[in-house]
Design a protein around this motif. Structure first.
Motif, PDB file in Angstrom:
ATOM      1  N   GLY A   1       0.829  -1.201   0.000  1.00 42.70           N
ATOM      2  CA  GLY A   1       0.000   0.000   0.000  1.00 42.70           C
ATOM      3  C   GLY A   1       0.857   1.241   0.000  1.00 42.70           C
ATOM      4  N   THR A   2       0.383   2.269  -0.648  1.00 36.34           N
ATOM      5  CA  THR A   2       1.091   3.555  -0.715  1.00 36.34           C
ATOM      6  C   THR A   2       0.163   4.656  -0.246  1.00 36.34           C
ATOM      7  N   THR A   3       0.702   5.568   0.551  1.00 41.30           N
ATOM      8  CA  THR A   3      -0.110   6.661   1.076  1.00 41.30           C
ATOM      9  C   THR A   3       0.676   7.964   1.023  1.00 41.30           C
ATOM     10  N   ASN A   4       0.044   9.044   1.444  1.00 38.68           N
ATOM     11  CA  ASN A   4       0.699  10.341   1.539  1.00 38.68           C
ATOM     12  C   ASN A   4       1.100  10.592   2.985  1.00 38.68           C
ATOM     13  N   TYR A   5       2.308  11.119   3.158  1.00 38.22           N
ATOM     14  CA  TYR A   5       2.827  11.426   4.488  1.00 38.22           C
ATOM     15  C   TYR A   5       3.324  12.866   4.508  1.00 38.22           C
ATOM     16  N   SER A   6       2.992  13.600   5.557  1.00 41.57           N
ATOM     17  CA  SER A   6       3.501  14.961   5.716  1.00 41.57           C
ATOM     18  C   SER A   6       4.096  15.116   7.103  1.00 41.57           C
ATOM     19  N   ARG A   7       5.156  15.911   7.200  1.00 37.09           N
ATOM     20  CA  ARG A   7       5.818  16.162   8.476  1.00 37.09           C
ATOM     21  C   ARG A   7       5.932  17.657   8.731  1.00 37.09           C
ATOM     22  N   PHE A   8       5.899  18.007   9.995  1.00 40.69           N
ATOM     23  CA  PHE A   8       6.174  19.372  10.428  1.00 40.69           C
ATOM     24  C   PHE A   8       6.932  19.293  11.739  1.00 40.69           C
ATOM     25  N   PHE A   9       7.962  20.107  11.877  1.00 33.26           N
ATOM     26  CA  PHE A   9       8.652  20.192  13.159  1.00 33.26           C
ATOM     27  C   PHE A   9       9.061  21.632  13.419  1.00 33.26           C
ATOM     28  N   ALA A  10       9.153  21.968  14.688  1.00 34.75           N
ATOM     29  CA  ALA A  10       9.616  23.283  15.129  1.00 34.75           C
ATOM     30  C   ALA A  10      10.519  23.062  16.337  1.00 34.75           C
ATOM     31  N   ALA A  11      11.731  23.593  16.284  1.00 37.08           N
ATOM     32  CA  ALA A  11      12.713  23.364  17.343  1.00 37.08           C
ATOM     33  C   ALA A  11      13.301  24.689  17.795  1.00 37.08           C
ATOM     34  N   ALA A  12      13.423  24.846  19.102  1.00 32.60           N
ATOM     35  CA  ALA A  12      14.043  26.029  19.694  1.00 32.60           C
ATOM     36  C   ALA A  12      15.045  25.571  20.745  1.00 32.60           C
ATOM     37  N   GLY A  13      16.205  26.223  20.780  1.00 34.67           N
ATOM     38  CA  GLY A  13      17.226  25.787  21.715  1.00 34.67           C
ATOM     39  C   GLY A  13      18.086  26.927  22.210  1.00 34.67           C
ATOM     40  N   LEU A  14      18.767  26.663  23.317  1.00 33.02           N
ATOM     41  CA  LEU A  14      19.708  27.613  23.911  1.00 33.02           C
ATOM     42  C   LEU A  14      20.972  26.845  24.262  1.00 33.02           C
ATOM     43  N   THR A  15      22.103  27.300  23.725  1.00 30.76           N
ATOM     44  CA  THR A  15      23.366  26.575  23.861  1.00 30.76           C
ATOM     45  C   THR A  15      24.440  27.476  24.444  1.00 30.76           C
ATOM     46  N   ASP A  16      25.205  26.942  25.372  1.00 29.21           N
ATOM     47  CA  ASP A  16      26.355  27.639  25.945  1.00 29.21           C
ATOM     48  C   ASP A  16      27.626  26.915  25.509  1.00 29.21           C
ATOM     49  N   ARG A  17      28.728  27.619  25.505  1.00 35.84           N
ATOM     50  CA  ARG A  17      30.005  27.027  25.111  1.00 35.84           C
ATOM     51  C   ARG A  17      31.064  27.457  26.122  1.00 35.84           C
ATOM     52  N   ILE A  18      31.605  26.464  26.838  1.00 39.17           N
ATOM     53  CA  ILE A  18      32.607  26.729  27.868  1.00 39.17           C
ATOM     54  C   ILE A  18      33.903  26.067  27.443  1.00 39.17           C
ATOM     55  N   GLU A  19      34.946  26.863  27.203  1.00 37.92           N
ATOM     56  CA  GLU A  19      36.236  26.347  26.743  1.00 37.92           C
ATOM     57  C   GLU A  19      37.239  26.353  27.887  1.00 37.92           C
ATOM     58  N   MET A  20      37.871  25.201  28.102  1.00 38.60           N
ATOM     59  CA  MET A  20      38.897  25.049  29.133  1.00 38.60           C
ATOM     60  C   MET A  20      40.104  24.359  28.502  1.00 38.60           C
ATOM     61  N   GLY A  21      40.931  25.143  27.847  1.00 36.62           N
ATOM     62  CA  GLY A  21      42.048  24.577  27.122  1.00 36.62           C
ATOM     63  C   GLY A  21      41.558  23.782  25.922  1.00 36.62           C
ATOM     64  N   LYS A  22      41.914  22.517  25.853  1.00 39.03           N
ATOM     65  CA  LYS A  22      41.479  21.668  24.752  1.00 39.03           C
ATOM     66  C   LYS A  22      40.120  21.012  24.999  1.00 39.03           C
ATOM     67  N   VAL A  23      39.562  21.232  26.163  1.00 40.00           N
ATOM     68  CA  VAL A  23      38.266  20.651  26.511  1.00 40.00           C
ATOM     69  C   VAL A  23      37.179  21.709  26.329  1.00 40.00           C
ATOM     70  N   THR A  24      36.089  21.308  25.665  1.00 40.77           N
ATOM     71  CA  THR A  24      34.950  22.195  25.468  1.00 40.77           C
ATOM     72  C   THR A  24      33.704  21.538  26.024  1.00 40.77           C
ATOM     73  N   ILE A  25      32.990  22.261  26.888  1.00 41.89           N
ATOM     74  CA  ILE A  25      31.723  21.788  27.448  1.00 41.89           C
ATOM     75  C   ILE A  25      30.608  22.607  26.818  1.00 41.89           C
ATOM     76  N   THR A  26      29.583  21.907  26.308  1.00 45.31           N
ATOM     77  CA  THR A  26      28.481  22.566  25.603  1.00 45.31           C
ATOM     78  C   THR A  26      27.148  22.194  26.239  1.00 45.31           C
ATOM     79  N   PRO A  27      26.706  22.928  27.266  1.00 42.39           N
ATOM     80  CA  PRO A  27      25.362  22.697  27.817  1.00 42.39           C
ATOM     81  C   PRO A  27      24.302  23.159  26.814  1.00 42.39           C
ATOM     82  N   ARG A  28      23.154  22.465  26.795  1.00 43.09           N
ATOM     83  CA  ARG A  28      22.092  22.826  25.861  1.00 43.09           C
ATOM     84  C   ARG A  28      20.735  22.415  26.411  1.00 43.09           C
ATOM     85  N   ALA A  29      19.754  23.274  26.176  1.00 41.08           N
ATOM     86  CA  ALA A  29      18.359  22.964  26.464  1.00 41.08           C
ATOM     87  C   ALA A  29      17.556  23.240  25.202  1.00 41.08           C
ATOM     88  N   SER A  30      16.612  22.335  24.871  1.00 41.91           N
ATOM     89  CA  SER A  30      15.842  22.514  23.636  1.00 41.91           C
ATOM     90  C   SER A  30      14.426  21.994  23.813  1.00 41.91           C
TER      91      SER A  30
END
Length: 355
Positions: A219-248
């Protein structure tokens, strides 16, 4: 019904014929008599949504380097003239620096004669496995994404992307298959709040014509998708180490139209909603040509569906752990990552060329 008005020659059986007539009329009028019913659309939800999630995640990764490492996609910033014999492009290696003009190399970076327009592109391969009963499945989603974006004063970027997707899945709960190819168009915007904080918003709309096969029925049908995404990202650099907290927060809407299979089985239309909140962080280590990373998130899901008693394809709450490597050498770059959640897993591969 007054059978006397029928004036049948067999008057002693007129009531029986009248009852038979009424019964036949009700049978013909009943929609359930046209075909057997099936919940195949409910089973198709998992592979259909896998393509939506892969597309949304890839766009988010392209915009804010999350969740698969600090490299993201490479942007090719268009030059305002054809100097330096470099095809009029400049390269921004990572999204965190893409709003900083001094981070661009090659192309017209040396002469600072570039425009505010950039282009980018990346292929994505995502393999998924969902063991959440009753509608278990596994398969592969292949994406090809291209994007065009504009830089406003090195603080705000907005753009639009086009994603072509191909999904090939085994619906293991019924020994069937789900296959589709589709397109999704997604405008997005990202605003650098401070030197380390970035806010992003993206929406996507697309569709396909999936084909399901179960035994000898297709069987074949029609499919439609919708998405909406919002996020907030921080970037903490400590030498060669990077920490990236995120909420979405992300909304997914997936709709499958009603259809009748080749064996006459009727499948009702289905529309589902998934509201997902995700909070966590990623840690990466810069080791020259490669950057290993690990991330951990907590996910909270809320679902609803147009068909009553539709089983959810996700848990209300689950952990998400990812690990992988970003690599870049010469003209090649790529990301390999493996992700696990409660009763589900995904393997993803990003890649591309830089000039």
């Amino acid at each position: 019904m007054n059978t006397a008005t029928l004036k049948l020659p067999f008057k002693h059986h007129s009531f029986k014929w009248g009852a038979l007539y009424v019964g036949a009329s009700l049978l013909i009028a009943s929609p359930d008599s046209k075909a057997q019913s099936s919940s195949t659309n409910q089973g198709s939800l998992t592979p259909a949504r896998a393509a939506s999630i892969a597309t949304s995640t890839a766009i988010t990764s392209a915009v804010v380097n999350n969740p698969f490492g600090g490299f993201g996609v490479y942007r090719y910033r268009l030059g305002s003239n054809g100097q330096n014999n470099n095809n009029g492009i400049a390269l921004a290696p990572i999204q965190s620096n893409s709003l900083d003009p001094n981070s661009y190399t090659g192309g017209l970076a040396a002469s600072a004669d570039w425009s505010n327009w950039s282009v980018w592109g990346t292929p994505v391969i995502s393999q998924f496995k969902n063991n959440i009963a009753p509608y278990t499945s596994n398969g592969t989603v292949v994406l090809g994404l291209i994007g065009l974006e504009y830089n406003y004063d090195d603080r705000l970027i907005s753009g639009i992307s086009l994603a072509a997707d191909s999904t090939s899945s085994n619906t293991t709960y019924n020994n069937g298959t789900y296959k589709s190819t589709g397109l999704t168009i997604s405008p997005y915007v990202a605003y650098q709040l401070t030197n380390s904080w970035l806010a992003d918003l993206s929406v996507g709309y697309g569709g396909s014509n999936p084909t399901t096969t179960v035994g000898g029925s297709t069987g074949t049908t029609n499919y439609s998708r919708f998405f909406a995404a919002a996020g907030l990202t921080d970037r903490i650099e400590m030498g060669k180490v990077t920490i990236t907290p995120r909420a979405s927060y992300t909304l997914y809407k997936d709709s499958l139209d009603a259809y009748t299979s080749s064996t006459g089985t009727y499948n009702s239309a289905l529309t589902t909603y998934l509201y997902q909140t995700k909070v966590g962080a990623q840690v990466s280590y810069d080791a020259k040509i490669m950057s290993p990373f690990i991330a951990a998130y907590q996910i909270f899901n809320t679902t609803s569906a147009s068909q009553p008693n539709t089983p959810a394809s996700v848990y209300p709450s689950t952990y998400q752990v990812m690990a992988g490597i970003n690599a870049s050498k010469g003209i090649f770059y790529g990301t390999v990552g493996y992700q696990i959640e409660r009763s589900t897993s995904q393997f993803r591969l990003y890649g591309g060329l830089r000039f």
